[in-house]
Design an enzyme around this catalytic site. Structure first.
Site, PDB file in Angstrom:
ATOM      1  N   GLY A 164      -1.040  -5.543  -2.539  1.00  0.00           N
ATOM      2  CA  GLY A 164      -1.907  -6.575  -1.958  1.00  0.00           C
ATOM      3  C   GLY A 164      -1.174  -7.875  -1.661  1.00  0.00           C
ATOM      4  N   GLY A 183       0.792  -1.228   0.000  1.00  0.00           N
ATOM      5  CA  GLY A 183       0.000   0.000   0.000  1.00  0.00           C
ATOM      6  C   GLY A 183       0.822   1.273   0.000  1.00  0.00           C
TER       7      GLY A 183
HETATM    8  C1  3PG Z   1      -1.155  -4.687  -7.922  1.00  0.00           C
HETATM    9  O1  3PG Z   1      -0.969  -3.630  -8.535  1.00  0.00           O
HETATM   10  O2  3PG Z   1      -1.329  -4.743  -6.693  1.00  0.00           O
HETATM   11  C2  3PG Z   1      -1.082  -5.960  -8.691  1.00  0.00           C
HETATM   12  O3  3PG Z   1      -0.715  -5.724 -10.001  1.00  0.00           O
HETATM   13  C3  3PG Z   1      -2.385  -6.716  -8.623  1.00  0.00           C
HETATM   14  O4  3PG Z   1      -3.418  -6.002  -9.253  1.00  0.00           O
HETATM   15  P1  3PG Z   1      -4.920  -6.369  -8.919  1.00  0.00           P
HETATM   16  O5  3PG Z   1      -5.169  -5.931  -7.510  1.00  0.00           O
HETATM   17  O6  3PG Z   1      -5.771  -5.621  -9.917  1.00  0.00           O
HETATM   18  O7  3PG Z   1      -5.079  -7.865  -9.046  1.00  0.00           O
HETATM   19 MG    MG Z   2      -3.929  -4.383  -5.885  1.00  0.00          MG
END
Ligand code: 3PG
Ligand code: MG
Length: 397
Positions: free
Chosen positions: A378, A355
């Site tokens: 994430g 984040g």
């Molecule tokens: C991110 O930017 O966290 C990853 O590329 C995953 O993307 P997403 O959350 O759209 O799956």
């Molecule tokens: Mg993401």
């Protein structure tokens, strides 16, 4: 590290290698605005190219609704990839089928081609076996270099890995190495520094960390919820009162596991939340009813610093105050500076990610002084939650 293969385990000369990358980078008006992920991917692409492979780059970009959409075309990242690898990179308007195959047929050994957004096919996110097989038809070896997408069980991150000989790319390898040293096999004592606005989004993360670390320093809005749960009046601060019971549960687990939770002892408060707002330092039990806690105070910084000096490993996620608005970045900057200095002195191994964390450490000017700063959002959080990431698991089996 020994439970999956790396680029060292294959001969790539004359092979076509499918590299799952994370080209989901920030872009504005068709131009990439932050090339961090691309720069970190480049060594894998270059190594494969130099080894004589045809390199096929597969990625998602944004969250299109399962069909082609110019706004989410990977065409807009091709120039940035070319620049990062120092050679002209080709592009195919589709990632499977005749369009992909025709484009690939024009590539010579050592060439690199980026395929159009995987998510233009709804089968990608469904981890559809037929779609994974269509991808597999394009190459001989699968390399996953997208740790930041490894929390998704999609065709290109999971299904495809099971259809071809597979390996972790250099970026994936570095991420996994850093994460293993930070939490799976860390040198103790281990401290976690966790901030951010809400505990509701980090309950699993906190629940896992208190079982695994020796010390948990909390800041940001989420610390207010813990303070409130312990009966401290937090005035007009951001606070998830309905999460008080959850906070108490986490504190109980921590106590049982022998993890010390450090809550703010003092705070920087203000009546208004805006840049340059008039602020004051108050002891944590003296927060005026009409004021908001917007940062940890100097006594807290000092105490966290003292405690971190006794640690060997530090894991960091989230800012300790409202760091985007000065002067409420002071606490985050100071503690980040401490971790950077301890790292430089060889006294701690420090790993950060998830984040807002990278932005907060960059604002503090220390993102290059930690042992490792993950480019994942994430995926890093799910790893901190103790979850098995499908994209990593598929490489191991
Ligand atoms: C991110 O930017 O966290 C990853 O590329 C995953 O993307 P997403 O959350 O759209 O799956
Ligand atoms: Mg993401």
């Amino acid at each position: 590290m020994s439970d999956f293969k790396t680029l060292d385990d294959f001969e790539f000369d004359g092979k076509t290698v499918l590299v799952r990358a994370d080209l989901n980078v920030p872009a504005k008006d068709g131009v990439v605005t932050d090339t961090t992920r691309i720069d970190r991917l480049a060594p894998t692409l270059t190594e494969l190219s130099q080894a004589g492979a045809k390199v096929v780059v597969l990625s998602h970009f944004g969250r299109p609704k399962g069909g082609p959409d110019e706004k989410y075309s990977l065409k807009q990242v091709v120039d940035a990839v070319s620049k990062a690898v120092g050679q002209k990179v080709a592009f195919a308007d589709d990632c499977v089928g005749p369009v992909a195959k025709d484009a690939l047929a024009k590539i010579h050994a050592g060439g690199i081609i980026v395929m159009e957004n995987l998510r233009f096919h709804p089968e990608e996110e469904k981890n559809d076996a037929g779609f994974a097989a269509q991808l597999a038809e394009l190459g001989d070896i699968y390399v996953n270099d997208a740790f930041s997408a490894a929390h998704r069980a999609h065709a290109s991150t999971e299904g495809l890995a099971r259809l071809l000989p597979n390996a972790a790319g250099r970026l994936m390898e570095a991420e996994l190495k850093a994460l293993t040293l930070a939490l799976e096999k860390p040198e103790r004592p281990v401290a976690a520094v966790v901030g951010g606005a809400k505990i509701s989004t980090k309950l699993d993360l906190l629940g896992n960390l208190v079982r695994r670390v020796n010390l948990l320093a909390l800041g940001g809005g989420m610390a207010n919820t813990f303070l409130y749960a312990k009966g401290t009046a937090v005035g007009a601060s951001l606070c998830e009162k309905d999460m008080a019971e959850k906070a108490r549960e986490i504190m109980a687990i921590a106590e049982e596991a022998g993890c010390e939770i450090l809550l703010p002892r003092d705070a920087i408060t203000a009546k208004e939340f805006k840049a340059g707002a008039e602020s004051e330092v108050v002891a944590i039990d003296q927060v005026p009813s009409d004021s908001m806690i917007l940062d940890i105070g100097p006594a807290t910084v000092e105490y966290i610093t003292l405690k971190l000096q006794g640690c060997k490993t530090v894991v960091w996620n989230g800012p300790l105050g409202a760091f985007e608005t000065k002067p409420f970045d002071a606490g985050t900057n100071a503690v980040a500076g401490t971790v950077a200095a301890l790292t430089k002195a060889g006294r701690v191994l420090s790993v950060a990610g998830g984040g807002d964390t990278v932005a907060a450490l960059a604002a503090a000017g220390v993102e290059d002084s930690f042992t490792y700063v993950s480019a994942a959002g994430g995926a890093f959080l799910e790893w901190l939650e103790g979850k098995d990431l499908p994209g990593v698991a598929a490489l191991k089996s």
